[in-house]
Design a protein around this motif. Structure first.
Motif, PDB file in Angstrom:
ATOM      1  N   GLY B 118      -5.140  12.499   6.657  1.00  0.00           N
ATOM      2  CA  GLY B 118      -6.189  13.441   7.011  1.00  0.00           C
ATOM      3  C   GLY B 118      -7.459  12.751   7.418  1.00  0.00           C
ATOM      4  N   TRP B 119      -8.518  13.529   7.508  1.00  0.00           N
ATOM      5  CA  TRP B 119      -9.815  12.977   7.852  1.00  0.00           C
ATOM      6  C   TRP B 119     -10.912  13.758   7.152  1.00  0.00           C
ATOM      7  CZ3 TRP B 119      -6.651  15.736  11.007  1.00  0.00           C
ATOM      8  CH2 TRP B 119      -7.113  16.977  11.448  1.00  0.00           C
ATOM      9  N   ARG B 120     -12.018  13.072   6.994  1.00  0.00           N
ATOM     10  CA  ARG B 120     -13.134  13.598   6.231  1.00  0.00           C
ATOM     11  C   ARG B 120     -14.403  13.226   6.976  1.00  0.00           C
ATOM     12  NH1 ARG B 120     -13.318  11.158   0.258  1.00  0.00           N
ATOM     13  NH2 ARG B 120     -14.313   9.410   1.285  1.00  0.00           N
ATOM     14  N   TRP B 121     -15.308  14.167   7.170  1.00  0.00           N
ATOM     15  CA  TRP B 121     -16.575  13.889   7.855  1.00  0.00           C
ATOM     16  C   TRP B 121     -17.675  13.674   6.818  1.00  0.00           C
ATOM     17  CZ3 TRP B 121     -17.206  13.523  13.140  1.00  0.00           C
ATOM     18  CH2 TRP B 121     -16.162  13.990  13.941  1.00  0.00           C
ATOM     19  N   THR B 122     -18.453  12.620   6.988  1.00  0.00           N
ATOM     20  CA  THR B 122     -19.602  12.387   6.111  1.00  0.00           C
ATOM     21  C   THR B 122     -20.817  12.036   6.964  1.00  0.00           C
ATOM     22  OG1 THR B 122     -18.887  10.095   5.856  1.00  0.00           O
ATOM     23  CG2 THR B 122     -18.330  11.615   4.066  1.00  0.00           C
ATOM     24  N   PRO B 123     -22.010  12.406   6.487  1.00  0.00           N
ATOM     25  CA  PRO B 123     -23.217  12.117   7.271  1.00  0.00           C
ATOM     26  C   PRO B 123     -23.636  10.650   7.173  1.00  0.00           C
ATOM     27  CG  PRO B 123     -23.771  13.274   5.244  1.00  0.00           C
ATOM     28  CD  PRO B 123     -22.281  13.215   5.287  1.00  0.00           C
ATOM     29  N   HIS B 385     -22.087  16.561  14.887  1.00  0.00           N
ATOM     30  CA  HIS B 385     -21.103  15.489  14.700  1.00  0.00           C
ATOM     31  C   HIS B 385     -21.655  14.120  15.069  1.00  0.00           C
ATOM     32  CE1 HIS B 385     -20.726  16.294  18.949  1.00  0.00           C
ATOM     33  NE2 HIS B 385     -20.097  15.147  19.083  1.00  0.00           N
ATOM     34  N   LYS B 389     -19.709  10.847  10.658  1.00  0.00           N
ATOM     35  CA  LYS B 389     -18.598  10.027  11.138  1.00  0.00           C
ATOM     36  C   LYS B 389     -17.373  10.421  10.352  1.00  0.00           C
ATOM     37  CE  LYS B 389     -20.892   7.773   7.803  1.00  0.00           C
ATOM     38  NZ  LYS B 389     -19.925   7.604   6.816  1.00  0.00           N
ATOM     39  N   ARG B 390     -16.238  10.209  10.972  1.00  0.00           N
ATOM     40  CA  ARG B 390     -14.982  10.668  10.428  1.00  0.00           C
ATOM     41  C   ARG B 390     -14.256   9.497   9.799  1.00  0.00           C
ATOM     42  NH1 ARG B 390     -10.886  12.242  14.805  1.00  0.00           N
ATOM     43  NH2 ARG B 390     -11.081  10.025  14.713  1.00  0.00           N
ATOM     44  N   THR B 391     -13.947   9.599   8.533  1.00  0.00           N
ATOM     45  CA  THR B 391     -13.115   8.602   7.866  1.00  0.00           C
ATOM     46  C   THR B 391     -11.711   9.174   7.746  1.00  0.00           C
ATOM     47  OG1 THR B 391     -14.981   7.744   6.575  1.00  0.00           O
ATOM     48  CG2 THR B 391     -12.774   7.294   5.730  1.00  0.00           C
ATOM     49  N   THR B 392     -10.726   8.468   8.270  1.00  0.00           N
ATOM     50  CA  THR B 392      -9.355   8.947   8.101  1.00  0.00           C
ATOM     51  C   THR B 392      -8.800   8.421   6.782  1.00  0.00           C
ATOM     52  OG1 THR B 392      -8.610   7.076   9.437  1.00  0.00           O
ATOM     53  CG2 THR B 392      -8.822   9.191  10.549  1.00  0.00           C
ATOM     54  N   TRP B 393      -7.746   9.039   6.294  1.00  0.00           N
ATOM     55  CA  TRP B 393      -7.110   8.565   5.058  1.00  0.00           C
ATOM     56  C   TRP B 393      -5.608   8.763   5.145  1.00  0.00           C
ATOM     57  CZ3 TRP B 393      -4.424  12.370   2.553  1.00  0.00           C
ATOM     58  CH2 TRP B 393      -4.833  13.693   2.770  1.00  0.00           C
TER      59      TRP B 393
END
Lengths: 429, 429
Positions: B118-123, B385, B389-393
């Motif tokens: 998946g992916w997660r967006w963080t500022p 956006h 930034k998007r961190t995938t996991w």
């Protein structure tokens, strides 16, 4: 030798800050050379591209022979062993499925004013993909760069790759086939990037250019950013493993080495609260190194940039991880979830003991093109949205216009822009 | 004089291609000067920033006086007239509501293999915002750059702005207040961008830098791209109006002039199938021009870069619009929907007769920071956006690992990366 830090030591803060500051990207002084190549290709066209290809790759090119023909592609692909084909097909299918889930959605917003607004995502028309030649010609990178473009709906995908000595890499040709690459050219270096950005016949002009490359290629993309879209400014690879006493030291050592073998300036770091584990991992790295055909690069990377950081408490780990903002973060923890929740800056996170980073390099699904050199603090990895762009729209209607016309004119007047105010007032009659 | 093209003329294709190729971004030769400033600020720190500020803005700065104090901000804000305050508050609320709808969503993907990803967006943690001084100090730009950062959840927003002669712009101070700007520094130019990127005390180091600026500021951001994140490479503003015979020529003329007044190198283009409308718009532009206090810039822009393109059939319009890939596209059509559906490359689209582009500049909701110079072919406008930034996991688990381990090792072997294969095989025992 590999650094060992302990967060309880007096000098830790300074040593750790130095580790964070060193992004292993020495200025190779290529900017001037690259600027000259771009300028020459722009001025002289294909002749410059052919000259530079002859010089660097010892391949004689004419405009007619620059493109790799369908027959050549087929012949190369026919040489791929069956097990490699099956593995690559599985990888392509998994990567495609993940990226299909990632397509960005259109959206809209309205309120009682009557104004409607929204956004719409559309793909770029033509994308160029750079694929390095020689040792770093990775079919996995072809899939990771091309499949998001394909999923985005890009009309045409054009690939360039140097073929030193004229050799084609069969698995790279197969990856291009699986990922829908329409056209392939046997050209590399900054001159290939220039040819794609300017549209030097027979290469078509691309709207964006992606893909890994050496220092010249990376600098060419950087200099052309704005003329075309690019994926990112990339540096050497890196991994951070966060492990507790439950983790297997031999597994961690192998994972650290899997980054180190990429490049003498790659970086592998272990953070752990277990001194026993730290020692065991250091031993295992030395034990495994001699078994690797890539031991030269791996040893240099580990000796020069490797680090083991011992912490007093696992609660210290998130702050260190966020400062390092590593490309890859493995959580080799009995329960990885709390750490996963606490880490904010990372390219990609690999959870649990059975998710070694190479699974993500090839086949897990998420993209392996990820931010390096602490850039995960402000950017993410490659994805479908990189090949699309968002157009916003606004529909005021008469009612919505009336609701905001005065305020618009007031602000336009305040900014000293009378034609802005006029375009509103003239509609009020 | 303003160009008039007719798609039925023999030379049309060549003239139109020349129009598309001219992105009005002459090389001002600032790259070398900017590189020297960045290098000097990095080496000498705040002393260089103060020297350059004294030189360019005639403002004497010490490290202690560089920041605009809360009292100064309050005093400036107190001078904002009530109608301007109300208009700016309405704009801020509308822009915020639109951007809140735009927050990107986390996501995940799983399948029968047992692998979850998946992916997660963080500022980002800290963003820097450049605001030009003098004539181009637009409070609307403060809102448009800062509110997306605020909505993204950025921890700290830092603004820099030159104050030639020491003067603060009250409405800019209010906009900063409304948009949650924590710290403000009276510094401008390439030296301000350098100070934010390197973290030159008392300015804190920023993860990304956004905002409009002159050629030096834009080049500084371009050169520091990769060291920090940036919003985009920006050029002069532009508008394309697509209109049929139903449209009001005076309204169109006002809208064309609202771009032209920004800058002598701004560009305003009309595409229409009505020769009558084309003539009437040309006449109205001349009639309205003398009424504008900005007539000098507007006339220069219209004469040098303005264009009216007559087409034989409205069906020709989408291809022309996509080639121009304009920052702003107004659809002044009886029914704008079919044209809206047919246009693929545009920064922002304004639908119908009552959505003049200035509504979008100030108050509509969508962002007014948009791609220029044909860059809408590969990039979109500023949004929430950009500050995330998007961190995938990836979480394979034992079952998922078993499903892909062999294929991973096969591909690692094929790429000549034995430690990658080892990290999988060592887990099989």
């Amino acid at each position: 030798m590999m650094q060992r830090l302990d967060s309880r030591d007096a000098g830790f803060a300074a040593s750790f800050a130095a580790l964070v500051a060193d992004t292993r990207e020495p200025d190779r002084g290529v900017a001037g050379q690259v600027a000259a190549i771009l300028e020459r290709v722009k001025r002289e066209g294909f002749r410059a591209v052919a000259d530079l290809t002859e010089k660097f790759d010892r391949v004689h090119l004419s405009a007619g022979s620059a493109e790799i023909s369908a027959a050549e592609r087929r012949a190369a692909i026919a040489r791929v062993p069956a097990d490699q084909r099956a593995a690559l097909e599985l990888a392509a299918a998994r990567i495609r499925a993940f990226h299909q889930a990632q397509r960005p959605a259109d959206g809209s917003h309205s309120d009682e004013s009557g104004i409607r607004a929204g956004w719409r995502w559309t793909p770029v028309e033509r994308a160029g993909l750079y694929v390095p030649g020689g040792r770093a010609a990775y079919p996995s990178s072809v899939l990771m760069n091309a499949i998001p473009a394909q999923v985005a709906g890009v009309d045409e995908l054009v690939m360039v790759t140097p073929t030193p000595g004229g050799e084609l890499n069969p698995l790279v040709m197969l990856a291009a086939e699986l990922a829908g690459v329409e056209r392939l050219f046997r050209i590399g270096g900054a001159q290939a990037i220039a040819a794609l950005a300017f549209g030097i016949d027979p290469l078509p002009k691309c709207d964006m250019i992606v893909g890994p490359g050496n220092a010249w290629v990376a600098e060419a993309k950087r200099q052309l950013y704005g003329t075309v879209g690019i994926d990112m400014v990339a540096g050497p690879s890196e991994i951070l493993v966060i492990a507790d006493a439950s983790a297997r030291p031999d597994w961690i050592a192998a994972d650290l080495l899997s980054q180190a073998e990429h490049d003498p300036v790659a970086q592998s770091i272990l953070i752990t609260d277990s001194a026993t584990l730290a020692d065991a991992v250091a031993d295992w790295v030395q034990k495994l190194l001699p078994t690797l055909s890539t031991q030269e690069a791996a040893r240099e990377s580990w000796d020069d940039y490797g680090a083991i950081i011992l912490i007093g408490d696992m609660a210290e780990a998130p702050a260190l991880a966020n400062a390092l903002a590593a490309e890859h973060v493995e959580l080799m923890l009995a329960d990885p979830q709390p750490m996963f929740a606490a880490i904010r800056h990372a390219g990609s996170i690999f959870l649990g003991t059975h998710t070694p980073e190479p699974i993500g390099d090839y086949i897990g699904g998420p993209n392996h093109v990820l931010p390096t050199g602490r850039r995960a603090r402000f950017s993410g990895g490659l994805g479908v949205h990189n090949f699309m762009k968002r157009t916003t729209w606004l529909d005021a209607g008469e009612q919505g216009f009336a609701a905001v016309a005065d305020a618009t004119a007031t602000l336009a007047d305040a900014e000293g822009l009378p034609a802005h105010a006029l375009s509103v007032r003239i509609r009020r009659g």
